[in-house]
Design a protein around this motif. Structure first.
Motif, PDB file in Angstrom:
ATOM      1  N   PRO A   1       0.304   0.502  -8.604  1.00 43.70           N
ATOM      2  CA  PRO A   1      -0.629  -0.050  -7.610  1.00 43.70           C
ATOM      3  C   PRO A   1      -1.907   0.761  -7.459  1.00 43.70           C
ATOM      4  O   PRO A   1      -2.978   0.213  -7.221  1.00 43.70           O
ATOM      5  CB  PRO A   1       0.198  -0.031  -6.318  1.00 43.70           C
TER       6      PRO A   1
ATOM      7  N   MET B   1       2.698  -3.927  -2.030  1.00 42.75           N
ATOM      8  CA  MET B   1       2.191  -3.320  -3.261  1.00 42.75           C
ATOM      9  C   MET B   1       0.754  -2.842  -3.088  1.00 42.75           C
ATOM     10  O   MET B   1       0.352  -1.822  -3.661  1.00 42.75           O
ATOM     11  CB  MET B   1       2.286  -4.313  -4.418  1.00 42.75           C
ATOM     12  N   HIS B   2      -0.028  -3.549  -2.293  1.00 46.51           N
ATOM     13  CA  HIS B   2      -1.396  -3.095  -2.025  1.00 46.51           C
ATOM     14  C   HIS B   2      -1.387  -1.793  -1.227  1.00 46.51           C
ATOM     15  O   HIS B   2      -2.231  -0.917  -1.437  1.00 46.51           O
ATOM     16  CB  HIS B   2      -2.161  -4.172  -1.257  1.00 46.51           C
TER      17      HIS B   2
ATOM     18  N   MET C   1       0.993   0.424  -1.325  1.00 48.06           N
ATOM     19  CA  MET C   1       1.559   1.510  -2.121  1.00 48.06           C
ATOM     20  C   MET C   1       0.470   2.308  -2.832  1.00 48.06           C
ATOM     21  O   MET C   1       0.649   3.501  -3.105  1.00 48.06           O
ATOM     22  CB  MET C   1       2.555   0.952  -3.140  1.00 48.06           C
TER      23      MET C   1
END
Length: 382
Positions: free
Chosen positions: A107, A355-356, A358
């Motif tokens: 990420p 995920m962004h 992370m």
């Protein structure tokens, strides 16, 4: 009969019962250690570290154990031996290897601007450093206290062991307590610093990161960061080695060992060693209360710093970046990223920020290690 009474009297006279503390602080530390054990076991607050830390505190404040006796006449205290792993930064470095093996830097590579969010979230470290100086702490002590703001236990312990070992127990307990309380501390700040519209922003899917990029990244970061600040080598070097084990594709057994068996084995002596330094005469002080308060402030300001830069990116990208991911710039992986996901999804059930978030989260790990290396470089030996 008199002989047996004499033997029993001698046994009792040399036992810990006869040496039970008369200093109320020692009794209080025993009670505090039991409360921390309850928090770790009953409330599940970072139990993997809080349980051994609390039990180490309990042992440290029981009389006549001799567990921390330095080498003398061919004998040495058991805990003195274990503590050398903290004294020489062995345990935190090994734990960072395990963290690296568990961490996906994909990420971050997919969205390099995450590095800036991770950097912004170091605001609390340097603010708390200045406040600690104002309160009368030495520059070395202030540097160690500030690192609590990174919400990274191993980094805080390593920095304190290098700069201010006398206040390391307070720093370690503060760091791990605030890590455990992230789901309680961060959401109110996130809601205070962002609007409902900002929290509802849906971000586009990240690009797929190639295997080659993931292999080159830990090598390149190690070369650049260690050349820039050599004192980061124990943390950054082991973090990136663990990640290389994960991503290379040829060291699966080493990766599995680093992120499971090895990190668990090292956690036990690390926790015990930290707890065992929390003796009543050095722990229950006005300075300890200041450290705990400054640590909380540092962590909160680090969260605020990440959120503020997230809002800047929201404006610059015309609403394409959700500011909530900035809160994950503290290095508590992956807890801070999960909190960002939870808060975002409450505002918009179709929102998937994990995920962004992370990206800033793993950037925060690197950022806090760099900040710690900077503090050690500047104030080490002072």
């Amino acid at each position: 009969m008199d002989f047996f009474i004499e033997i029993l009297g001698r046994i009792f006279g040399e036992s810990g019962f006869a040496a039970l503390p008369t200093d109320w602080r020692q009794l209080l530390m025993i009670i505090i250690s039991c409360v921390l054990l309850y928090m770790g076991i009953g409330k599940k607050f970072e139990p993997l570290l809080l349980v051994p830390i609390a039990f180490g505190m309990l042992l440290a404040n029981l009389p006549l154990t001799g567990l921390f006796n330095p080498p003398a006449n061919g004998s040495v205290g058991f805990m003195w031996v274990l503590y050398q792993g903290v004294q020489y930064a062995i345990y935190p470095s090994i734990i960072f290897m395990g963290i690296g093996a568990m961490t996906d830097f994909g990420p971050l590579l997919a969205n390099p601007i995450s590095l800036l969010l991770g950097a912004a979230a170091q605001l609390g470290i340097f603010t708390a450093f200045l406040l600690a100086l104002a309160l009368g702490f030495t520059p070395a002590e202030a540097g160690a206290i500030g690192v609590i703001g990174g919400a990274d236990g191993p980094t805080a312990i390593l920095t304190a062991s290098k700069l201010a070992p006398q206040i390391m127990p307070a720093i370690a307990i503060a760091a791990y307590s605030y890590m455990a309380l992230i789901p309680m501390i961060q959401p109110p700040l996130m809601k205070l610093m962002t609007s409902k519209k900002e929290r509802q922003v849906k971000m586009t899917q990240l690009r797929v990161v190639s295997k080659t990029e993931k292999i080159i990244f830990p090598i390149a970061v190690t070369i650049f960061v260690v050349l820039l600040i050599p004192d980061t080598a124990p943390l950054i070097g082991m973090l990136m080695l663990g990640n290389l084990f994960r991503e290379s594709g040829v060291t699966e057994r080493l990766s599995d060992t680093a992120q499971n068996a090895l990190i668990n084995i090292v956690t036990i002596p690390l926790g015990l060693s930290v707890g065992f330094k929390a003796k009543y005469d050095s722990f229950l002080t006005k300075e300890t209360m200041f450290i705990i308060a400054l640590g909380l402030l540092a962590f909160m300001l680090s969260t605020v710093g990440g959120l503020l830069f997230g809002k800047v990116l929201y404006v610059v990208t015309k609403g394409k970046v959700n500011p909530l991911i900035g809160s994950a710039g503290v290095s508590a992986v992956p807890m801070a990223a999960r909190v960002a996901q939870t808060v975002g999804q409450k505002e918009n059930p179709t929102n998937f920020l994990l995920m962004h978030a992370m990206g800033p989260n793993v950037a925060g790990v690197i950022g806090s290690a760099v900040a710690a290396g900077f503090m050690i470089k500047v104030f080490g030996g002072m």
